[in-house]
Design a protein around this motif. Structure first.
Motif, mmCIF file in Angstrom:
data_model
loop_
_atom_site.group_PDB
_atom_site.id
_atom_site.type_symbol
_atom_site.label_atom_id
_atom_site.label_comp_id
_atom_site.label_asym_id
_atom_site.label_seq_id
_atom_site.Cartn_x
_atom_site.Cartn_y
_atom_site.Cartn_z
ATOM 1 N N GLU A 100 4.431 14.307 -9.416
ATOM 2 C CA GLU A 100 4.051 13.945 -7.928
ATOM 3 C C GLU A 100 3.517 12.633 -7.704
ATOM 4 O O GLU A 100 3.829 12.082 -6.395
ATOM 5 C CB GLU A 100 3.185 15.054 -7.473
ATOM 6 N N ARG A 101 2.900 11.977 -8.348
ATOM 7 C CA ARG A 101 2.217 10.841 -8.213
ATOM 8 C C ARG A 101 3.092 9.582 -8.549
ATOM 9 O O ARG A 101 3.278 8.704 -7.855
ATOM 10 C CB ARG A 101 0.855 10.576 -9.033
ATOM 11 N N ASP A 102 3.701 9.685 -9.833
ATOM 12 C CA ASP A 102 4.587 8.397 -10.152
ATOM 13 C C ASP A 102 5.925 8.791 -10.479
ATOM 14 O O ASP A 102 6.824 7.697 -10.904
ATOM 15 C CB ASP A 102 3.949 7.664 -11.294
ATOM 16 N N GLY A 103 6.203 9.927 -10.199
ATOM 17 C CA GLY A 103 7.719 10.234 -10.718
ATOM 18 C C GLY A 103 8.977 10.222 -9.574
ATOM 19 O O GLY A 103 8.602 10.006 -8.263
ATOM 20 N N HIS A 104 10.032 10.042 -10.251
ATOM 21 C CA HIS A 104 11.210 9.813 -9.522
ATOM 22 C C HIS A 104 12.336 10.662 -10.108
ATOM 23 O O HIS A 104 12.087 11.030 -11.256
ATOM 24 C CB HIS A 104 11.458 8.395 -9.348
ATOM 25 N N ARG A 160 7.428 5.777 -13.111
ATOM 26 C CA ARG A 160 7.365 4.363 -12.922
ATOM 27 C C ARG A 160 5.834 3.861 -12.636
ATOM 28 O O ARG A 160 5.345 4.454 -11.610
ATOM 29 C CB ARG A 160 8.084 3.630 -11.960
ATOM 30 N N ILE A 161 5.377 3.246 -13.330
ATOM 31 C CA ILE A 161 3.812 2.688 -12.963
ATOM 32 C C ILE A 161 3.541 1.274 -13.429
ATOM 33 O O ILE A 161 3.980 1.003 -14.258
ATOM 34 C CB ILE A 161 2.680 3.839 -14.006
ATOM 35 N N GLY A 162 2.699 0.708 -12.637
ATOM 36 C CA GLY A 162 2.617 -0.671 -12.859
ATOM 37 C C GLY A 162 2.830 -1.627 -11.947
ATOM 38 O O GLY A 162 3.791 -1.384 -10.899
ATOM 39 N N PRO A 163 2.176 -2.940 -11.955
ATOM 40 C CA PRO A 163 2.359 -3.758 -10.629
ATOM 41 C C PRO A 163 3.927 -4.451 -10.953
ATOM 42 O O PRO A 163 4.511 -4.287 -12.068
ATOM 43 C CB PRO A 163 1.517 -4.943 -11.047
#
Length: 421
Positions: A18-22, A42-45
């Protein structure tokens, strides 16, 4: 207890998604009309070259097991993608809620899934980090879609089914039977004693691999000695059966699910190929499971003849205690791949992604900063980083049980004979 654990893992997977998923809709197999939601995190700048991290198995999930790894990478400024392997965790079910069919769970399809994720994420080129089985997928991506690779990190790498098995056999037997490393002579003596006292050879083959990789030579020596003296049966039996659990059965939902993807392990990667009948054969731990799984047909790539075309910087991480994908295999890959450097980590077993995550992130950061050539000569610094990762739970469990067995024996030896009886 198991149902509670499954519920907690499922909750964690859903929360991360829910937070970082695709989600990418992918066909369940070649020519199939049915699709399934392939999940990735996907996470990070943004701004730098993204990093696609592919864990091992087959069967390891990505979403739940590597939450801390992703946070560490994010703190180092890395833009990280991780794909939930088809047939595992959040990518296990098709659009109708059914398990994916076995015929669609292949290495070819898993490699194409990685390319589809890069497309969906809008990533033109990525640094591809593969660990163990993930190195097979990483190299497959490099062979099939070379224009999508900016750099590659092969952590505890596989190369070729037949060559890898022979390399592992020769390496283990050299260390523990033929005396190629004098420092391991006490362990070799303990192996010979265990055999002489009737400890089953197939159990020794498995225990040597697991205890040596996770806990090191001294703990392995003590465990062999305790078993030869009729003690520590419980921890011995747990270690002797631990290997088959990695590729057989349902596993832990949303964490490690080998059941659907075991078709890859046995049909394409030769996990069920028979042992040669000699001691310390890596195939020994798969004998029982092999009877329940497909026979080996063929692997889908011929990497020894293909990876010499790789044109990107490549770092090959190799643990000094890795018996599954031993140093000679890593060295051969370095010889075959132009611009490849070896990153040896002496006090490590198999997979930095699982046992030495700070080292994994450090090597990745160096690659992202175009400094992979500077990794040569950094072995002492990298090895000195604190060990983090789920594999260290196994290390502590084995070490604690063996030391407890030694302490119990020491106490018993000081008791009067009547008390001991």
């Amino acid at each position: 207890m198991a149902s509670l654990q499954a519920a907690l893992l499922k909750r964690s997977a859903r929360k991360n998604a829910e937070r970082d998923g695709h989600v990418v809709l992918r066909p369940v197999g070649d020519g199939a009309d049915t699709q399934f939601p392939l999940t990735y995190i996907r996470i990070g700048p943004s701004g730098g070259v993204p990093v696609l991290i592919v864990p091992g198995g087959p069967g390891l999930a990505s979403v739940v097991p590597y939450q801390r790894l992703r946070r560490r990478a994010e703190r180092d400024g890395l833009d990280v993608l991780m794909v939930e392997h088809r047939g595992v965790g959040l990518s296990r079910l098709d659009e109708h809620g059914n398990d994916l069919p076995s015929e669609g769970i292949t290495i070819d399809n898993a490699v194409d899934d990685l390319e589809a994720v890069l497309d969906h994420a809008g990533v033109e080129r990525a640094i591809v980090y593969g660990s163990s089985y993930g190195t097979y997928l990483a190299q497959g991506l490099g062979v099939r879609y070379p224009d999508r690779v900016a750099g590659m990190i092969l952590d505890s790498p596989m190369l070729s089914v037949a060559e890898d098995i022979e390399a592992a056999r020769a390496y283990r037997r050299g260390l523990f039977l033929e005396g190629t490393d004098r420092d391991l002579e006490p362990v070799s003596e303990a192996v010979r004693t265990a055999l002489a006292r009737g400890v089953p050879a197939e159990e020794i083959s498995v225990v040597v691999q697991i205890a040596y990789e996770y806990a090191g030579p001294e703990i392995l020596r003590q465990l062999l000695t305790q078993r030869s003296n009729g003690r520590s049966r419980r921890i011995w039996n747990k270690v002797a059966t631990a290997g088959s659990a990695e590729i057989d059965g349902r596993g832990a939902p949303f964490y490690y699910e080998p059941d659907l993807v075991s078709r890859i392990a046995f049909r394409e990667l030769g996990y069920g190929l028979p042992p040669d009948g000699e001691l310390l054969d890596p195939q020994a731990m798969f004998v029982a499971a092999a009877a329940r799984h497909p026979h080996f047909v063929a692997e889908p790539f011929d990497f020894p003849s293909q990876i010499s075309s790789f044109s990107w910087p490549t770092a090959v991480i190799s643990g000094g205690r890795d018996l599954r994908t031993p140093r000679p295999t890593a060295e051969k890959i370095v010889d075959l791949v132009p611009n490849a450097v070896l990153v040896p980590i002496a006090d490590m077993g198999h997979s930095a992604l699982d046992s030495h995550q700070l080292a994994a992130v450090y090597v990745t950061k160096m690659m992202a900063d175009n400094k992979s050539g500077s990794l040569v000569g950094m072995e002492r610094y990298i090895a000195g980083l604190p060990h983090r990762g789920a594999a260290n739970l196994m290390r502590r469990a084995i070490t604690g049980a063996v030391l407890l067995g030694r302490s119990t024996a020491a106490v018993a030896s000081r008791l009067p004979s009547r008390a001991r009886s």
